[in-house]
Design a protein around this motif. Structure first.
Motif, PDB file in Angstrom:
ATOM      1  N   ARG A   2       0.821  -1.190   0.000  1.00  0.00           N
ATOM      2  CA  ARG A   2       0.000   0.000   0.000  1.00  0.00           C
ATOM      3  C   ARG A   2       0.864   1.252   0.000  1.00  0.00           C
ATOM      4  O   ARG A   2       0.626   2.194  -0.737  1.00  0.00           O
ATOM      5  CB  ARG A   2      -0.927  -0.023   1.212  1.00  0.00           C
ATOM      6  CG  ARG A   2      -1.938   1.102   1.252  1.00  0.00           C
ATOM      7  CD  ARG A   2      -2.717   1.054   2.554  1.00  0.00           C
ATOM      8  NE  ARG A   2      -3.210  -0.278   2.802  1.00  0.00           N
ATOM      9  CZ  ARG A   2      -3.518  -0.725   4.007  1.00  0.00           C
ATOM     10  NH1 ARG A   2      -3.367   0.034   5.076  1.00  0.00           N
ATOM     11  NH2 ARG A   2      -3.965  -1.956   4.164  1.00  0.00           N
ATOM     12  N   ARG A   3       1.898   1.273   0.847  1.00  0.00           N
ATOM     13  CA  ARG A   3       2.756   2.445   0.924  1.00  0.00           C
ATOM     14  C   ARG A   3       3.486   2.661  -0.390  1.00  0.00           C
ATOM     15  O   ARG A   3       3.628   3.782  -0.861  1.00  0.00           O
ATOM     16  CB  ARG A   3       3.771   2.270   2.065  1.00  0.00           C
ATOM     17  CG  ARG A   3       4.661   3.492   2.255  1.00  0.00           C
ATOM     18  CD  ARG A   3       5.609   3.287   3.423  1.00  0.00           C
ATOM     19  NE  ARG A   3       6.530   2.207   3.142  1.00  0.00           N
ATOM     20  CZ  ARG A   3       7.406   1.750   4.038  1.00  0.00           C
ATOM     21  NH1 ARG A   3       7.433   2.249   5.265  1.00  0.00           N
ATOM     22  NH2 ARG A   3       8.227   0.778   3.711  1.00  0.00           N
ATOM     23  N   ASP A   6       1.036   4.252  -2.813  1.00  0.00           N
ATOM     24  CA  ASP A   6       0.749   5.628  -2.438  1.00  0.00           C
ATOM     25  C   ASP A   6       1.899   6.551  -2.809  1.00  0.00           C
ATOM     26  O   ASP A   6       1.687   7.692  -3.231  1.00  0.00           O
ATOM     27  CB  ASP A   6       0.471   5.728  -0.935  1.00  0.00           C
ATOM     28  CG  ASP A   6      -0.883   5.111  -0.580  1.00  0.00           C
ATOM     29  OD1 ASP A   6      -1.680   4.912  -1.510  1.00  0.00           O
ATOM     30  OD2 ASP A   6      -1.125   4.847   0.610  1.00  0.00           O
ATOM     31  N   ASP A  10       1.781   9.961  -5.131  1.00  0.00           N
ATOM     32  CA  ASP A  10       2.283  11.244  -4.686  1.00  0.00           C
ATOM     33  C   ASP A  10       3.315  11.827  -5.640  1.00  0.00           C
ATOM     34  O   ASP A  10       3.411  13.037  -5.802  1.00  0.00           O
ATOM     35  CB  ASP A  10       2.907  11.117  -3.288  1.00  0.00           C
ATOM     36  CG  ASP A  10       1.849  10.798  -2.234  1.00  0.00           C
ATOM     37  OD1 ASP A  10       0.661  11.033  -2.513  1.00  0.00           O
ATOM     38  OD2 ASP A  10       2.228  10.307  -1.158  1.00  0.00           O
ATOM     39  N   ASP A 147     -12.940  -4.612  -6.681  1.00  0.00           N
ATOM     40  CA  ASP A 147     -12.194  -3.376  -6.450  1.00  0.00           C
ATOM     41  C   ASP A 147     -11.657  -2.803  -7.760  1.00  0.00           C
ATOM     42  O   ASP A 147     -11.783  -1.600  -8.025  1.00  0.00           O
ATOM     43  CB  ASP A 147     -11.043  -3.638  -5.481  1.00  0.00           C
ATOM     44  CG  ASP A 147     -10.745  -2.439  -4.602  1.00  0.00           C
ATOM     45  OD1 ASP A 147     -11.616  -2.068  -3.809  1.00  0.00           O
ATOM     46  OD2 ASP A 147      -9.648  -1.870  -4.737  1.00  0.00           O
ATOM     47  N   ARG A 151     -12.925   0.777  -9.520  1.00  0.00           N
ATOM     48  CA  ARG A 151     -11.925   1.825  -9.676  1.00  0.00           C
ATOM     49  C   ARG A 151     -11.841   2.296 -11.137  1.00  0.00           C
ATOM     50  O   ARG A 151     -11.753   3.492 -11.417  1.00  0.00           O
ATOM     51  CB  ARG A 151     -10.561   1.327  -9.189  1.00  0.00           C
ATOM     52  CG  ARG A 151     -10.482   1.198  -7.680  1.00  0.00           C
ATOM     53  CD  ARG A 151      -9.166   0.643  -7.168  1.00  0.00           C
ATOM     54  NE  ARG A 151      -9.163   0.613  -5.712  1.00  0.00           N
ATOM     55  CZ  ARG A 151      -8.892   1.657  -4.949  1.00  0.00           C
ATOM     56  NH1 ARG A 151      -8.556   2.815  -5.495  1.00  0.00           N
ATOM     57  NH2 ARG A 151      -8.939   1.554  -3.636  1.00  0.00           N
ATOM     58  N   ASP A 264      -6.304   5.803  -5.944  1.00  0.00           N
ATOM     59  CA  ASP A 264      -6.510   6.477  -4.669  1.00  0.00           C
ATOM     60  C   ASP A 264      -6.908   5.472  -3.584  1.00  0.00           C
ATOM     61  O   ASP A 264      -7.844   4.684  -3.760  1.00  0.00           O
ATOM     62  CB  ASP A 264      -7.607   7.538  -4.822  1.00  0.00           C
ATOM     63  CG  ASP A 264      -7.858   8.300  -3.534  1.00  0.00           C
ATOM     64  OD1 ASP A 264      -6.885   8.777  -2.926  1.00  0.00           O
ATOM     65  OD2 ASP A 264      -9.039   8.394  -3.128  1.00  0.00           O
ATOM     66  N   ARG A 265      -6.185   5.464  -2.486  1.00  0.00           N
ATOM     67  CA  ARG A 265      -6.456   4.585  -1.331  1.00  0.00           C
ATOM     68  C   ARG A 265      -6.467   3.110  -1.736  1.00  0.00           C
ATOM     69  O   ARG A 265      -7.189   2.298  -1.150  1.00  0.00           O
ATOM     70  CB  ARG A 265      -7.777   4.974  -0.658  1.00  0.00           C
ATOM     71  CG  ARG A 265      -7.791   6.368  -0.051  1.00  0.00           C
ATOM     72  CD  ARG A 265      -9.136   6.676   0.573  1.00  0.00           C
ATOM     73  NE  ARG A 265     -10.183   6.764  -0.455  1.00  0.00           N
ATOM     74  CZ  ARG A 265     -11.485   6.749  -0.175  1.00  0.00           C
ATOM     75  NH1 ARG A 265     -11.903   6.630   1.072  1.00  0.00           N
ATOM     76  NH2 ARG A 265     -12.376   6.843  -1.156  1.00  0.00           N
ATOM     77  N   SER A 268      -6.496   0.269   0.882  1.00  0.00           N
ATOM     78  CA  SER A 268      -7.041   0.716   2.168  1.00  0.00           C
ATOM     79  C   SER A 268      -8.541   0.975   2.099  1.00  0.00           C
ATOM     80  O   SER A 268      -9.242   0.823   3.093  1.00  0.00           O
ATOM     81  CB  SER A 268      -6.314   1.982   2.661  1.00  0.00           C
ATOM     82  OG  SER A 268      -6.482   3.049   1.750  1.00  0.00           O
ATOM     83  N   HIS A 269      -9.039   1.361   0.919  1.00  0.00           N
ATOM     84  CA  HIS A 269     -10.487   1.473   0.737  1.00  0.00           C
ATOM     85  C   HIS A 269     -10.935   0.368  -0.210  1.00  0.00           C
ATOM     86  O   HIS A 269     -10.455   0.261  -1.333  1.00  0.00           O
ATOM     87  CB  HIS A 269     -10.880   2.831   0.155  1.00  0.00           C
ATOM     88  CG  HIS A 269     -12.368   2.967  -0.027  1.00  0.00           C
ATOM     89  ND1 HIS A 269     -13.196   3.289   1.020  1.00  0.00           N
ATOM     90  CD2 HIS A 269     -13.169   2.783  -1.113  1.00  0.00           C
ATOM     91  CE1 HIS A 269     -14.448   3.310   0.592  1.00  0.00           C
ATOM     92  NE2 HIS A 269     -14.455   3.004  -0.704  1.00  0.00           N
ATOM     93  N   TRP A 270     -11.861  -0.452   0.264  1.00  0.00           N
ATOM     94  CA  TRP A 270     -12.319  -1.607  -0.502  1.00  0.00           C
ATOM     95  C   TRP A 270     -13.719  -1.334  -1.031  1.00  0.00           C
ATOM     96  O   TRP A 270     -14.666  -1.156  -0.270  1.00  0.00           O
ATOM     97  CB  TRP A 270     -12.311  -2.854   0.386  1.00  0.00           C
ATOM     98  CG  TRP A 270     -10.945  -3.169   0.900  1.00  0.00           C
ATOM     99  CD1 TRP A 270     -10.398  -2.772   2.086  1.00  0.00           C
ATOM    100  CD2 TRP A 270      -9.937  -3.936   0.222  1.00  0.00           C
ATOM    101  NE1 TRP A 270      -9.114  -3.253   2.190  1.00  0.00           N
ATOM    102  CE2 TRP A 270      -8.805  -3.970   1.068  1.00  0.00           C
ATOM    103  CE3 TRP A 270      -9.890  -4.604  -1.002  1.00  0.00           C
ATOM    104  CZ2 TRP A 270      -7.639  -4.645   0.718  1.00  0.00           C
ATOM    105  CZ3 TRP A 270      -8.733  -5.275  -1.352  1.00  0.00           C
ATOM    106  CH2 TRP A 270      -7.625  -5.293  -0.493  1.00  0.00           C
ATOM    107  N   TYR A 271     -13.860  -1.344  -2.350  1.00  0.00           N
ATOM    108  CA  TYR A 271     -15.118  -0.914  -2.955  1.00  0.00           C
ATOM    109  C   TYR A 271     -16.238  -1.931  -2.839  1.00  0.00           C
ATOM    110  O   TYR A 271     -17.401  -1.582  -3.087  1.00  0.00           O
ATOM    111  CB  TYR A 271     -14.892  -0.513  -4.415  1.00  0.00           C
ATOM    112  CG  TYR A 271     -14.350   0.889  -4.525  1.00  0.00           C
ATOM    113  CD1 TYR A 271     -15.188   1.980  -4.366  1.00  0.00           C
ATOM    114  CD2 TYR A 271     -12.992   1.122  -4.738  1.00  0.00           C
ATOM    115  CE1 TYR A 271     -14.696   3.267  -4.432  1.00  0.00           C
ATOM    116  CE2 TYR A 271     -12.496   2.411  -4.806  1.00  0.00           C
ATOM    117  CZ  TYR A 271     -13.354   3.483  -4.652  1.00  0.00           C
ATOM    118  OH  TYR A 271     -12.870   4.768  -4.705  1.00  0.00           O
TER     119      TYR A 271
END
Length: 282
Positions: A2-3, A6, A10, A147, A151, A264-265, A268-271
């Motif tokens: 995840r990091r 991200d 960025d 997911d 997305r 995005d996310r 960490s965010h699961w659709y």
């Protein structure tokens, strides 16, 4: 994982990384990384899909697609729900996809209008049955497939749907393919190729709503997911930038695509948590 993703977002490298980042996400995410409520919601969506699929066996489209698969299907690898028919997993995915969306009572994502379970589950279930995989394998692939397709649907935006495209049939093919790629344990490069193979097939027009060709969309993306995964496993190649390329999905099928929202996310965010289950009886 995840990091790492991200950090890519960025640093502004999204344009070059959407397709590959999604492939890495599909292959690197562990079942243990998925929160308990996400797994529980996936189970609920599966049971809901199974219920509406059983009900869909009473729709006139069910015997039509079943007879088709009986005529052209291959080895008895996977089951067509509500029948005694076992056929090759691609044909089973097609039939179950069509039957599962026949009544239009299956779950959907409000913003993208994607029937995510209908698009993803038939392909994943057929491959899991063919290969004798576990419930854990199935649920992980289902969650990841849903997911990915949501997305991509968000990236395509509202213009895509209003222009006449059916997002279940366009973004949905990526979800089915992601789930199959996960079950087949494709590596990242193979998964990128699988996305390229399914992406060049991404189509489906809202003009056919109200006919048997609407549930056909869910069946066709399920079939495409199986075909794309197995072709990529066998060495079939395709574009490495099917989503973000100059002549790729976002450039051709929408206007002002939202590329940033796709990653995005991520992780960490699961659709699956955003899917709405219709409160209709079956």
């Amino acid at each position: 994982m995840r990091r790492h993703i991200d950090e890519r977002v960025d640093c502004g490298a999204i344009r070059m990384e959407i397709t590959r980042s999604l492939a890495e996400f599909v292959q690197a995410t562990r079942f243990q990384d998925m929160p308990g409520p996400v797994i529980q919601k996936a189970k609920e969506c599966f049971l809901d899909w199974l219920g509406v699929t059983l009900a869909g066996t009473t729709d006139p489209v069910a015997p039509v697609i079943t007879r088709y698969c009986q005529s052209f299907g291959g080895r008895p690898e996977a089951s067509v729900i509500g029948t005694n028919l076992r056929t090759d997993c691609a044909s089973a995915a097609l039939a179950n996809g069509v039957i599962g969306h026949a009544l239009d009572f299956d779950d959907y994502h409000d913003e993208t209008v994607i029937h995510a379970s209908a698009a993803c589950i038939p392909a994943i279930l057929a491959v899991a049955e063919r290969n004798g995989l576990s419930g854990e394998d199935f649920l992980a692939a289902m969650i990841l497939g849903i997911d990915v397709c949501i997305r991509i649907g968000l990236g395509l935006g509202d213009y895509h749907y209003q222009r006449g495209w059916h997002t279940t049939a366009t973004a949905g093919t990526f979800g089915a393919t992601a789930g199959v790629a996960r079950l087949l344990r494709l590596d990242v490069d193979q998964t990128v190729n699988a996305f390229g193979i399914c992406g060049t097939q991404a189509s489906g027009l809202r003009q056919v709503f109200g006919t048997m060709s609407k549930p056909f969309h869910a069946g066709k993306v399920s079939l495409e997911g199986v075909m794309s995964g197995f072709l990529a496993q066998g060495g079939f190649t395709s574009s490495k930038r099917i989503i973000e390329g100059d002549l790729g999905l976002f450039e051709v099928l929408t206007e002002n695509a939202n590329e940033a929202i796709v990653l995005d996310r991520l992780g960490s965010h699961w659709y699956v948590m955003d899917l709405s289950i219709k409160p209709y009886p079956t």
